[in-house]
Design a protein around this motif. Structure first.
Motif, PDB file in Angstrom:
ATOM      1  N   ASP A 277       0.832  -1.214   0.000  1.00 25.25           N
ATOM      2  CA  ASP A 277       0.000   0.000   0.000  1.00 25.25           C
ATOM      3  C   ASP A 277       0.863   1.258   0.000  1.00 25.25           C
ATOM      4  OD1 ASP A 277      -2.401  -1.414  -0.022  1.00 25.25           O
ATOM      5  OD2 ASP A 277      -2.515  -1.477   2.168  1.00 25.25           O
TER       6      ASP A 277
ATOM      7  N   PHE B 154       2.156   1.673  -3.498  1.00 29.41           N
ATOM      8  CA  PHE B 154       1.075   2.092  -4.392  1.00 29.41           C
ATOM      9  C   PHE B 154       0.740   3.576  -4.185  1.00 29.41           C
ATOM     10  CE2 PHE B 154      -3.402   2.573  -5.574  1.00 29.41           C
ATOM     11  CZ  PHE B 154      -3.380   2.072  -6.866  1.00 29.41           C
TER      12      PHE B 154
ATOM     13  N   VAL C 107       4.675  -2.976  -6.850  1.00 31.25           N
ATOM     14  CA  VAL C 107       3.439  -3.529  -6.287  1.00 31.25           C
ATOM     15  C   VAL C 107       3.044  -4.803  -7.028  1.00 31.25           C
ATOM     16  CG1 VAL C 107       0.977  -3.128  -5.834  1.00 31.25           C
ATOM     17  CG2 VAL C 107       2.626  -1.282  -5.460  1.00 31.25           C
ATOM     18  N   VAL C 108       3.088  -4.788  -8.364  1.00 31.89           N
ATOM     19  CA  VAL C 108       2.673  -5.981  -9.096  1.00 31.89           C
ATOM     20  C   VAL C 108       3.671  -7.123  -8.927  1.00 31.89           C
ATOM     21  CG1 VAL C 108       1.217  -4.727 -10.719  1.00 31.89           C
ATOM     22  CG2 VAL C 108       3.575  -5.233 -11.346  1.00 31.89           C
TER      23      VAL C 108
ATOM     24  N   ASP D  80       2.381  -8.472  -5.645  1.00 29.32           N
ATOM     25  CA  ASP D  80       1.042  -9.052  -5.759  1.00 29.32           C
ATOM     26  C   ASP D  80       0.558  -8.947  -7.204  1.00 29.32           C
ATOM     27  OD1 ASP D  80      -1.565  -9.916  -5.579  1.00 29.32           O
ATOM     28  OD2 ASP D  80      -2.232  -8.318  -4.240  1.00 29.32           O
TER      29      ASP D  80
ATOM     30  N   GLN E 201      -1.845 -10.089  -8.658  1.00 27.10           N
ATOM     31  CA  GLN E 201      -3.300 -10.027  -8.799  1.00 27.10           C
ATOM     32  C   GLN E 201      -3.862  -8.645  -8.467  1.00 27.10           C
ATOM     33  OE1 GLN E 201      -4.794 -12.711 -10.204  1.00 27.10           O
ATOM     34  NE2 GLN E 201      -2.683 -13.428 -10.289  1.00 27.10           N
ATOM     35  N   GLN E 202      -2.993  -7.686  -8.178  1.00 28.85           N
ATOM     36  CA  GLN E 202      -3.408  -6.334  -7.790  1.00 28.85           C
ATOM     37  C   GLN E 202      -3.769  -5.548  -9.062  1.00 28.85           C
ATOM     38  OE1 GLN E 202      -4.555  -3.527  -6.737  1.00 28.85           O
ATOM     39  NE2 GLN E 202      -3.561  -3.474  -4.745  1.00 28.85           N
TER      40      GLN E 202
ATOM     41  N   ASP F 208      -5.525  -2.833  -9.592  1.00 30.93           N
ATOM     42  CA  ASP F 208      -5.361  -1.377  -9.544  1.00 30.93           C
ATOM     43  C   ASP F 208      -3.930  -0.969  -9.863  1.00 30.93           C
ATOM     44  OD1 ASP F 208      -8.022  -0.954  -8.924  1.00 30.93           O
ATOM     45  OD2 ASP F 208      -7.667  -0.756  -6.770  1.00 30.93           O
ATOM     46  N   ALA F 209      -2.959  -1.758  -9.400  1.00 33.24           N
ATOM     47  CA  ALA F 209      -1.559  -1.441  -9.682  1.00 33.24           C
ATOM     48  C   ALA F 209      -1.234  -1.636 -11.163  1.00 33.24           C
ATOM     49  CB  ALA F 209      -0.630  -2.288  -8.808  1.00 33.24           C
TER      50      ALA F 209
END
Length: 102
Positions: free
Chosen positions: A59, A62, A84-85, A88, A90-91, A93-94
């Motif tokens: 977070d 991000f 961030v990606v 994760d 599967q994020q 938004d990122a």
């Protein structure tokens, strides 16, 4: 800042950080308040310090990417969103934010 007073919230988080400089929750929340106040440099500073204390905090990466993006620092934003990606994949938004920064 549940009631929407980002300025007062930032001051309260600053006081908390004066008393406990390593408080990662206060850093994150002050960064969010500063982002809401469009104090992007202040938000970047808070998120950067948080990242130095908790490099696994997706977070923080991000939100720092969002602050960089708002400042027009697209390379830095893309780098943070890419981090961030990596953490994760599967994020969604990122991934979306990363595409916007390209």
């Amino acid at each position: 800042h549940a009631r929407g007073n980002a300025e007062a919230a930032a001051k309260a988080y600053t006081k908390a950080l004066e008393l406990e400089p390593g408080n990662t929750d206060a850093l994150y929340l002050r960064g969010n308040a500063r982002l809401d106040l469009e104090d992007f440099e202040g938000a970047i500073a808070d998120y950067s310090k948080l990242i130095s204390l908790k490099p696994e905090d997706a977070d923080a990466w991000f939100n720092r990417g969002n602050a960089y993006y708002e400042e027009g620092k697209y390379y830095e934003a893309e780098s943070d969103f890419s981090r961030v990606v990596e953490m994760d994949p599967q994020q969604a938004d990122a991934w979306f934010a990363r595409g916007n920064a390209m």
